[in-house]
Design a protein around this motif. Sequence first.
Motif, short mmCIF file in Angstrom:
data_model
loop_
_atom_site.label_atom_id
_atom_site.label_comp_id
_atom_site.label_asym_id
_atom_site.label_seq_id
_atom_site.Cartn_x
_atom_site.Cartn_y
_atom_site.Cartn_z
N MET A 190 34.95 35.11 46.94
CA MET A 190 36.23 34.67 46.34
C MET A 190 37.31 34.55 47.41
O MET A 190 38.10 33.61 47.40
N MET A 191 37.36 35.51 48.34
CA MET A 191 38.35 35.41 49.42
C MET A 191 38.12 34.14 50.25
O MET A 191 39.06 33.43 50.60
N GLU A 223 28.78 39.63 48.31
CA GLU A 223 29.67 40.36 47.39
C GLU A 223 30.68 39.42 46.74
O GLU A 223 31.13 38.46 47.35
N GLU A 224 31.10 39.76 45.52
CA GLU A 224 32.10 38.97 44.80
C GLU A 224 33.39 38.82 45.61
O GLU A 224 33.96 37.73 45.73
N ALA A 225 33.89 39.94 46.14
CA ALA A 225 35.19 39.90 46.82
C ALA A 225 35.14 38.94 48.00
O ALA A 225 36.11 38.22 48.26
N GLU A 226 34.02 38.92 48.70
CA GLU A 226 33.93 38.08 49.89
C GLU A 226 33.91 36.59 49.55
O GLU A 226 34.63 35.80 50.16
#
Lengths: 343, 343, 343
Positions: C217-218, C212-215
């Motif tokens: 990037m985090m 996932e994008e959020a993962e």
Amino acid sequence: MKTNPGRFFEDYRLGQSIDHAVPRTVGAGERALYHALYPARHALQSSDEFARACGLPASPLDDLLAFHTVFGKTVPDISLNAVANLGYAEGRWLAPLWPGDTIRARSTVIGLKENSNGASGVVWVRTTGLNQRDERVLDYVRWVMVRKGDRAAPVPQTVVPDLAPAVAAADLVVPQGLDFTRYDFAQAGEPHRLSDYRIGEKIDHVDGVTIEEAEHMMATRLWQNTAKVHFDATFRPDGRRLIYGGHVISMARALSFNGLANAQMIVALNAGAHANPCFAGDTLRVWSEVLEKAETLAPGVGAIRLRLVAVKAGAAPFTLRGEDGKYAPEVLLDLDYWALMPF
Amino acid sequence: MKTNPGRFFEDYRLGQSIDHAVPRTVGAGERALYHALYPARHALQSSDEFARACGLPASPLDDLLAFHTVFGKTVPDISLNAVANLGYAEGRWLAPLWPGDTIRARSTVIGLKENSNGASGVVWVRTTGLNQRDERVLDYVRWVMVRKGDRAAPVPQTVVPDLAPAVAAADLVVPQGLDFTRYDFAQAGEPHRLSDYRIGEKIDHVDGVTIEEAEHMMATRLWQNTAKVHFDATFRPDGRRLIYGGHVISMARALSFNGLANAQMIVALNAGAHANPCFAGDTLRVWSEVLEKAETLAPGVGAIRLRLVAVKAGAAPFTLRGEDGKYAPEVLLDLDYWALMPF
Amino acid sequence: MKTNPGRFFEDYRLGQSIDHAVPRTVGAGERALYHALYPARHALQSSDEFARACGLPASPLDDLLAFHTVFGKTVPDISLNAVANLGYAEGRWLAPLWPGDTIRARSTVIGLKENSNGASGVVWVRTTGLNQRDERVLDYVRWVMVRKGDRAAPVPQTVVPDLAPAVAAADLVVPQGLDFTRYDFAQAGEPHRLSDYRIGEKIDHVDGVTIEEAEHMMATRLWQNTAKVHFDATFRPDGRRLIYGGHVISMARALSFNGLANAQMIVALNAGAHANPCFAGDTLRVWSEVLEKAETLAPGVGAIRLRLVAVKAGAAPFTLRGEDGKYAPEVLLDLDYWALMPF
């Protein structure tokens, strides 16, 4: 074969004891992530100062964090080939989890029943979480339906354990030192004490949360739960990742703060059903029903038994079962637990 | 009624003091999450060693982490029924936040003005964050437009507080012990000291970040901010979750590192406007303008007053207002703050 | 110009030493986030108790967490204008990373070669990570293709460093005190010791994760990696965010637990290729090949050299190269590393 294919129904024996792998040290990081993943606001798990004023040495980690950590350890041994997670019973929290504690888990097979189709069976296990001092922190029974690897494997004798419908109030374990006689209701967020709740009372907790893939996967990984269906979008034919039922439990519990801010610690899990699958994009709403109230021997500490129901947004208020007695399709979770509350 | 419906405009009284609920202990976990959620690189908040070389006992938690934690506590009491978050003024950071500190918040109503439509009014509050030693860590004024619950409720006397357009340099509080005389510019990431910036200078910070639902929700939950509009996709008619304005502030501040790496600590919030709503999928870019410079009494420590503007990708360089004097539609944030910088 | 435009090919000089900015203290928060972002289960990095039973003072932070933190520091100086990350060699972990350690990084330019097109060149750097006691924790070579800023800049003398095809077993550094003579295979999760693996053996690690994008990037932010292409959806013409190669490395390593649970610590990075770009929505699967085995001087501690390959779901088992000798399009990562394993 170096990889773990998981146990099949015929691999379990009554009385078999399984030491689950990969002990886990938890602390300040898991605590912060819990607050980032769930709208958790209960003061005892939010503030060291509040916890000390209640007789504890510091703020314990969330009770459900303990549950998920123990549960996650059991997955490679118990539910890798599970078709369904059928139920929980006789769950008790026996000691708080403190930052720096290391948790491991052990299960005993206490029931077996092959299904009449010969393709699967139900396995009951009693699981215990232990800390680095070999103290039991958590104990619960769950049962799952597991596929048979070999349909020709012999049918075991059917043993269905006799499980209590709920943990008796007298069997609840209150954390050592807990004292609610100087409880600060203003800082806790609500004025309602145990005597303000009546049995049968229902509470609509108002708030809602829409669930994202990244969040439920981060949560489920944090508990080292390895079930493929939560992480791999190619696993199910419909390309959807099934959300770990425990993610729904934690989200629902956190959302119940609004109306149950003083239901501070979960001390027993009486029963639970993941009524329907939950997927990313679902918006959760939550309602509770007061089932029972009790006193404890700890100063100022009462116990409240609650039904916690999570539904998808759009469900009518207090939706639970249809006329056929089955769960309504909007119901995701029906949980029965005991929490401690100032009386 | 067990749940909190939030206060309406007529529920506020001039001089009223509100102790906000749920104290919160913050530490190493919140620190790491801050670095995961924002591209924060300021050395003082990144490294214990760097902080010690600057006279502090350890690396403090990010100043905005203190702000968000205090702000979050106020939401159930101040902005649950808010229509708009109108402004900030007279914000000062009074003591750093250290891992292990426990924060609580208190607000006083300092202004009230009912709108001519009789449906809502503006409430001004001064909010103070306190640590476990009852020391003030943060103090700021914000004003919000709040709906009336009962349009027939009496109109209160209008009192609009007299707020300073900016915190005076002489009123800035420098953390005890801070000393920039042996400041390591190479390790901090840029050679520019206060004397290298001229008033009126504008900096395009070059970098951009596209925002995701999971990230802004995790951030907003971490601060125990309960406003439904950030979490519940069914709350707004358009099915979008409004991003907490503070998420935009932290993202913008972190992106301003590139060009302002030595603007190390935020010590005052002079003014701020959330010019347009921000939603997942927006890509943020940031520019700054130097508004003022000052000395402080601490060795080697100067102060720089900055305008920080966040815009959506695609906006022309240094976009702010249209010919009509209103914010351009691409502008998300216009913030006026003081930071400490080696001179 | 206050912002960092990054170095271009002509800005590097042979022998040049670069002290990278922004030291970073890591601890319990980064540790928990690592477990939330990756399905990491190796017992030594999961449990203080397990680590102590293996002779260490506590559970070290994941070896790849050390790598990413050091790598992230180099990005603003080495790869901001990179066209491609070409390879790694001679990587060695020299000391574990403990919670509370502060890491900084330094690189030396050891090779330069301008491309025949005159538009770019290859830069080789040897990078060292140091802790707060100036002890080296990690050392590796990587080479990147970097754009020229000025095509008319003079062509430097070509120097291509002579790099070892793999770190020799005799050069591996075993963490001080490590002792696998009382290693608990049951708690570690698998019974396989070094002698159970044969050279040439291939393992399909079974599990998969959809990214996932959020993962990503985090994760990438957590290492303070500032490369725009990972965060800004407007940066690439196709509107996709390229996933940091190190995110794929960590995901692949964690997924290899199932079959290599006892490959406990990474001690060398021999080579690595990011064969194809990875984007959100890709589902990763992983396989390994045993390349070499060795003893070490530490009690009970052997070393296993592994090829770790990450492919997209749908690839045939053990996919690596096509008939033309090039990586198959489904291959994302081909990594060659040494890990420590009980013999």
